[in-house]
Scaffold this motif. Structure first.
Motif, PDB file in Angstrom:
ATOM      1  N   CYS A  15       1.285  -1.168   0.297  1.00 36.53           N
ATOM      2  CA  CYS A  15      -0.156  -0.247   0.405  1.00 36.53           C
ATOM      3  C   CYS A  15       0.924   1.280  -0.343  1.00 36.53           C
ATOM      4  N   GLU A  18       2.452   1.468  -3.565  1.00 36.17           N
ATOM      5  CA  GLU A  18       1.919   1.706  -4.842  1.00 36.17           C
ATOM      6  C   GLU A  18       1.129   3.455  -4.139  1.00 36.17           C
ATOM      7  N   CYS A  19       1.202   3.613  -3.019  1.00 32.08           N
ATOM      8  CA  CYS A  19       0.509   5.173  -3.390  1.00 32.08           C
ATOM      9  C   CYS A  19       0.895   6.267  -3.694  1.00 32.08           C
ATOM     10  N   CYS A  86      -9.659   5.782  -2.899  1.00 33.06           N
ATOM     11  CA  CYS A  86      -8.785   7.117  -3.911  1.00 33.06           C
ATOM     12  C   CYS A  86      -8.479   5.302  -4.690  1.00 33.06           C
ATOM     13  N   TRP A  87      -9.015   5.768  -6.644  1.00 35.44           N
ATOM     14  CA  TRP A  87      -9.119   4.516  -7.242  1.00 35.44           C
ATOM     15  C   TRP A  87      -7.098   3.907  -7.633  1.00 35.44           C
ATOM     16  N   ASN A  88      -6.366   4.324  -7.046  1.00 36.34           N
ATOM     17  CA  ASN A  88      -5.486   3.849  -7.060  1.00 36.34           C
ATOM     18  C   ASN A  88      -5.150   2.885  -6.029  1.00 36.34           C
ATOM     19  N   CYS A  89      -5.397   3.487  -5.036  1.00 36.11           N
ATOM     20  CA  CYS A  89      -5.306   2.101  -3.598  1.00 36.11           C
ATOM     21  C   CYS A  89      -6.689   1.104  -3.656  1.00 36.11           C
ATOM     22  N   MET A  90      -7.549   1.291  -4.739  1.00 37.11           N
ATOM     23  CA  MET A  90      -8.289   0.108  -4.987  1.00 37.11           C
ATOM     24  C   MET A  90      -7.869  -1.172  -6.032  1.00 37.11           C
ATOM     25  N   GLU A  91      -7.065  -0.199  -6.525  1.00 38.45           N
ATOM     26  CA  GLU A  91      -6.539  -1.185  -8.087  1.00 38.45           C
ATOM     27  C   GLU A  91      -5.098  -1.795  -7.465  1.00 38.45           C
ATOM     28  N   SER A  92      -4.507  -1.724  -6.576  1.00 40.79           N
ATOM     29  CA  SER A  92      -3.229  -1.942  -6.112  1.00 40.79           C
ATOM     30  C   SER A  92      -3.154  -2.898  -4.911  1.00 40.79           C
ATOM     31  N   CYS A  93      -4.963  -2.236  -3.576  1.00 38.08           N
ATOM     32  CA  CYS A  93      -4.927  -3.112  -2.965  1.00 38.08           C
ATOM     33  C   CYS A  93      -4.912  -4.986  -2.941  1.00 38.08           C
ATOM     34  N   GLN A  97      -8.401 -10.441  -3.654  1.00 33.95           N
ATOM     35  CA  GLN A  97      -6.438 -10.606  -5.470  1.00 33.95           C
ATOM     36  C   GLN A  97      -6.585 -11.993  -4.493  1.00 33.95           C
TER      37      GLN A  97
END
Length: 102
Positions: A15, A18-19, A86-93, A97
């Motif tokens: 996290c 990726e932030c 945050c879309w980036n947080c959701m994508e990289s979390c 997955q």
């Protein structure tokens, strides 16, 4: 079939890495103002900035500004409402997955 839980340390490092906004740079703290600026570029701050520039612009520039894609993104965001994530947080979390072994 569920997901395989991952170790907490690995998740936290991912996290932070990726932030894009540096929201998680200080340990055990989340800088919400950085988060809002990054997650909501067309939120309140963007709206204030746009209209402040619009007021000081010439009529020709004002016409150009309301035809610009930035204005329409601000307009659309106003219709949809503010999104507090945050879309980036959701994508990289990694939560939710599939693990590499699946």
């Amino acid at each position: 079939m569920g997901t395989v839980p991952r170790k907490k340390e690995k998740t936290e490092r991912l996290c932070v890495k990726e932030c894009l906004a540096g929201v998680l740079n200080e340990e055990n703290k989340t800088d919400m103002m950085k988060r809002l600026r990054n997650a909501q570029p067309y939120g309140t701050v963007g709206i204030i900035r746009f209209w402040t520039e619009f007021i000081d612009a010439t009529p020709a520039d004002q016409k150009r500004m309301v035809r610009d894609v930035e204005f329409w993104r601000l307009y659309q965001a106003g219709l949809i409402g503010f999104q507090y994530f945050c879309w980036n947080c959701m994508e990289s979390c990694p939560v939710g997955q599939k693990s590499e072994s699946q």
